[in-house]
Write a protein that holds these residues in place. Sequence first.
Motif, PDB file in Angstrom:
ATOM      1  N   LEU A  84       0.856  -1.200   0.000  1.00 21.06           N
ATOM      2  CA  LEU A  84       0.000   0.000   0.000  1.00 21.06           C
ATOM      3  C   LEU A  84       0.886   1.242   0.000  1.00 21.06           C
ATOM      4  N   ARG A  85       0.735   2.056  -1.017  1.00 19.69           N
ATOM      5  CA  ARG A  85       1.581   3.240  -1.179  1.00 19.69           C
ATOM      6  C   ARG A  85       0.738   4.519  -1.026  1.00 19.69           C
ATOM      7  N   PHE A  86       1.330   5.512  -0.343  1.00 20.41           N
ATOM      8  CA  PHE A  86       0.616   6.759  -0.058  1.00 20.41           C
ATOM      9  C   PHE A  86       1.366   7.954  -0.642  1.00 20.41           C
ATOM     10  N   ARG A  87       0.597   8.981  -0.956  1.00 14.62           N
ATOM     11  CA  ARG A  87       1.172  10.297  -1.257  1.00 14.62           C
ATOM     12  C   ARG A  87       0.130  11.358  -0.882  1.00 14.62           C
ATOM     13  N   GLY A  88       0.591  12.446  -0.314  1.00 16.41           N
ATOM     14  CA  GLY A  88      -0.307  13.567  -0.032  1.00 16.41           C
ATOM     15  C   GLY A  88      -0.477  14.406  -1.288  1.00 16.41           C
ATOM     16  N   ILE A  89      -1.720  14.721  -1.652  1.00 15.79           N
ATOM     17  CA  ILE A  89      -1.945  15.448  -2.916  1.00 15.79           C
ATOM     18  C   ILE A  89      -2.507  16.850  -2.717  1.00 15.79           C
ATOM     19  N   ASP A  90      -3.096  17.112  -1.571  1.00 14.22           N
ATOM     20  CA  ASP A  90      -3.671  18.441  -1.339  1.00 14.22           C
ATOM     21  C   ASP A  90      -3.677  18.726   0.152  1.00 14.22           C
ATOM     22  N   LYS A  91      -3.692  20.014   0.471  1.00 14.96           N
ATOM     23  CA  LYS A  91      -3.614  20.438   1.866  1.00 14.96           C
ATOM     24  C   LYS A  91      -4.569  21.599   2.070  1.00 14.96           C
ATOM     25  N   ILE A  92      -5.278  21.586   3.173  1.00 16.22           N
ATOM     26  CA  ILE A  92      -6.277  22.617   3.410  1.00 16.22           C
ATOM     27  C   ILE A  92      -5.621  23.928   3.823  1.00 16.22           C
ATOM     28  N   HIS A  93      -6.187  25.033   3.307  1.00 15.48           N
ATOM     29  CA  HIS A  93      -5.710  26.381   3.652  1.00 15.48           C
ATOM     30  C   HIS A  93      -6.934  27.222   4.006  1.00 15.48           C
ATOM     31  N   LEU A  94      -7.246  27.313   5.290  1.00 10.43           N
ATOM     32  CA  LEU A  94      -8.391  28.129   5.694  1.00 10.43           C
ATOM     33  C   LEU A  94      -8.069  29.616   5.679  1.00 10.43           C
ATOM     34  N   GLY A  95      -6.817  29.961   5.836  1.00 11.93           N
ATOM     35  CA  GLY A  95      -6.449  31.369   5.862  1.00 11.93           C
ATOM     36  C   GLY A  95      -6.702  31.997   7.217  1.00 11.93           C
ATOM     37  N   ILE A  96      -6.494  33.292   7.289  1.00 18.78           N
ATOM     38  CA  ILE A  96      -6.565  34.009   8.557  1.00 18.78           C
ATOM     39  C   ILE A  96      -7.988  34.101   9.094  1.00 18.78           C
ATOM     40  N   ARG A  97      -9.000  33.919   8.220  1.00 10.02           N
ATOM     41  CA  ARG A  97     -10.382  34.066   8.648  1.00 10.02           C
ATOM     42  C   ARG A  97     -10.924  32.817   9.329  1.00 10.02           C
ATOM     43  N   GLY A  98     -10.272  31.670   9.140  1.00 12.00           N
ATOM     44  CA  GLY A  98     -10.730  30.439   9.780  1.00 12.00           C
ATOM     45  C   GLY A  98     -11.969  29.889   9.103  1.00 12.00           C
ATOM     46  N   GLY A  99     -12.743  29.095   9.830  1.00 12.41           N
ATOM     47  CA  GLY A  99     -13.943  28.482   9.286  1.00 12.41           C
ATOM     48  C   GLY A  99     -14.068  27.032   9.715  1.00 12.41           C
ATOM     49  N   ASP A 100     -14.960  26.309   9.044  1.00 11.46           N
ATOM     50  CA  ASP A 100     -15.222  24.911   9.357  1.00 11.46           C
ATOM     51  C   ASP A 100     -14.140  24.052   8.719  1.00 11.46           C
ATOM     52  N   TYR A 101     -13.173  23.652   9.522  1.00  9.90           N
ATOM     53  CA  TYR A 101     -12.011  22.908   9.046  1.00  9.90           C
ATOM     54  C   TYR A 101     -12.417  21.575   8.415  1.00  9.90           C
ATOM     55  N   GLY A 102     -13.258  20.808   9.135  1.00  8.42           N
ATOM     56  CA  GLY A 102     -13.665  19.493   8.647  1.00  8.42           C
ATOM     57  C   GLY A 102     -14.497  19.568   7.388  1.00  8.42           C
ATOM     58  N   LYS A 103     -15.406  20.525   7.329  1.00  2.81           N
ATOM     59  CA  LYS A 103     -16.272  20.659   6.160  1.00  2.81           C
ATOM     60  C   LYS A 103     -15.465  21.023   4.922  1.00  2.81           C
ATOM     61  N   ARG A 104     -14.520  21.935   5.083  1.00  2.00           N
ATOM     62  CA  ARG A 104     -13.682  22.344   3.952  1.00  2.00           C
ATOM     63  C   ARG A 104     -12.845  21.168   3.457  1.00  2.00           C
ATOM     64  N   LEU A 105     -12.324  20.378   4.366  1.00  2.00           N
ATOM     65  CA  LEU A 105     -11.520  19.211   3.999  1.00  2.00           C
ATOM     66  C   LEU A 105     -12.381  18.187   3.254  1.00  2.00           C
ATOM     67  N   ALA A 106     -13.614  17.966   3.731  1.00  2.00           N
ATOM     68  CA  ALA A 106     -14.522  17.019   3.076  1.00  2.00           C
ATOM     69  C   ALA A 106     -14.888  17.481   1.674  1.00  2.00           C
ATOM     70  N   GLN A 107     -15.028  18.789   1.476  1.00  2.00           N
ATOM     71  CA  GLN A 107     -15.340  19.316   0.145  1.00  2.00           C
ATOM     72  C   GLN A 107     -14.203  19.034  -0.835  1.00  2.00           C
ATOM     73  N   ILE A 108     -12.965  19.267  -0.380  1.00  2.00           N
ATOM     74  CA  ILE A 108     -11.810  19.027  -1.256  1.00  2.00           C
ATOM     75  C   ILE A 108     -11.687  17.535  -1.569  1.00  2.00           C
ATOM     76  N   GLU A 109     -11.936  16.693  -0.565  1.00  2.00           N
ATOM     77  CA  GLU A 109     -11.891  15.249  -0.800  1.00  2.00           C
ATOM     78  C   GLU A 109     -12.902  14.832  -1.854  1.00  2.00           C
ATOM     79  N   SER A 110     -14.142  15.331  -1.769  1.00  2.00           N
ATOM     80  CA  SER A 110     -15.179  14.977  -2.745  1.00  2.00           C
ATOM     81  C   SER A 110     -14.792  15.420  -4.148  1.00  2.00           C
TER      82      SER A 110
END
Length: 568
Positions: free
Chosen positions: A518-544
């Motif tokens: 099983l081989r892994f690579r990271g392909i994307d990383k979340i950037h909420l920026g200085i304003r913040g927000g829903d970390y989990g929701k933003r990550l789930a959107q990028i995953e979809s």
Amino acid sequence: MNIISKMIKECLMVQYPRIATFYIIPKVHKNSQDPPGRPIVAGNGGLSENINRYVDHFLQMEVISLPSFVQDSTAVLNRLEGIQMSEKMLLVTADVESLYTCIRHEDGLKSTAEFLKSNNQEPVFDEFLLQLLEFILNHNFFVFKDRYFLQTQGVAIGATCAPSYANLFLGAWERLIFQEDPIKYSDRVYNWMRYIDDILFIWDGTLDELQEFMQILNNNNLNIKPTFCVGRELDFLDLKIEVDQGGRLQTNIYRKETAVNSVLHASSAHPKATINGIPKGQFLRLRRICSKDNDYDVQAKEMKARFKSRGYSNKQIKKGTQMALHTNRSKLLCPNEKGKQDGDKTVRIITTFNKQWDEIYTIVNKHWNILKTDLKLKSCISEKPILTARRAKNLKDLLVHSHYRVTKEKKSSVNGSYPCGSCKACANVEKTKEFTNSEGTRTFQIRDYISCTSTGVIYYATCPCNKIYIGLTTREFRRRIREHIRDIERAKDEKEIMHLKTIPKHFKLHHQCDSKLLRFRGIDKIHLGIRGGDYGKRLAQIESRWIFRLNTVAPLGLNESFGFGSFL
């Protein structure tokens, strides 16, 4: 109080608040060379967004009861109807300068409290509303140029309750002028009306008395500074009001010099009924505002040209003009109450417009009679529902952002996926700067530096048969990798494969539970920026998005499915 505390926690508090951002909308109609700006604090998803809506619901009840309140230009026309002006009477308009930002917190809260006390509500509930309002005013944090600020005076333009709050503040000021302690010459004022900070009234006195009256209005302890325009012909809202030779008030439509042709284009992706209804609504608006037939003819000719330039057909324009010509203007000014009563049972379904709008409309209308068969619902709902389309996001919404960015992120030559070199997960992490979709037809570049210790990562996992799995983790990437490896190793002793997760099941069936494959690579990383927000929701959107773009849903990939819940 326990019930109130629970309601605040579940309904009023935002779970993942974002810091509001500050920007300015230029007032191009004021000065085309160097226009002043209207300061806006955009707080969508902010700490007090839900509280704003809740408080505004109750403040609006007080606003509509103000003697000076006018909801729109139709209400102004109704109040001006039948007025006969003498030769000495003058029209006066006033505009309160920087109303939203000039209100001191203590003055605004005091004004609001006065109106809430007079509404016969429970004192405890009034105190609760005032506490929420005080929280809104004292917690207006925003960011600009990567620096945090707190607004210490006034209410944020952009806050939901701001118009109602400002309305009540001026309503308390009007009480002082005309009722509680009438000022000099207040009895010369006739038909005082106000739309938030825009005031219109008729003056029945001399010009010298009016000037003294205006000076008194400007001399107050509430930081209110109105500017005035006086004459027999003035502009107010979208109305041009003038006094004719007989002393009657005549109205015409008013367009600012900077106004452009903002009519929705006929080819726009909106429901057909909306497109067809725009000419009808606009020509009826002309008919309502223009008190003279000659003025209507001139304005209607100009409006026809605007519609033609926006792609409307002669048939669509003709229907609008004919409806306006055959409608009595008095009915447009004073709508009958029957329509309002009929609308009490009307069910309005509001949803975002999409390509399936026509199908949704057909299905709802076709099967609405099923609800009518219910004895309880039958008495509560109308014969047919009204379907209203909320505008979907357009290119402007997707590309234009209010948040000011100081510097752009620079591309780095070290972007890619790398093992950290000091953990057990490194053996399963590939060193690479790119990845492909399931078919191998497209190649994508990794735009971030991602290692085993990175957090908030979208990762890409492959097996020897080149099937792809897309996943996410809010923790360190290596912790998620070790979890997958343990799941595969535990699958060796599992007899029932139906209970296994996707990757362990696949490795048990096809790769003898060899976790080294099983081989892994990271392909994307979340950037909420200085304003913040829903970390989990933003990550789930990028995953979809990546699951969809790479086409990794079974049988081509190892993802069982992907949902749209994170986008709702």
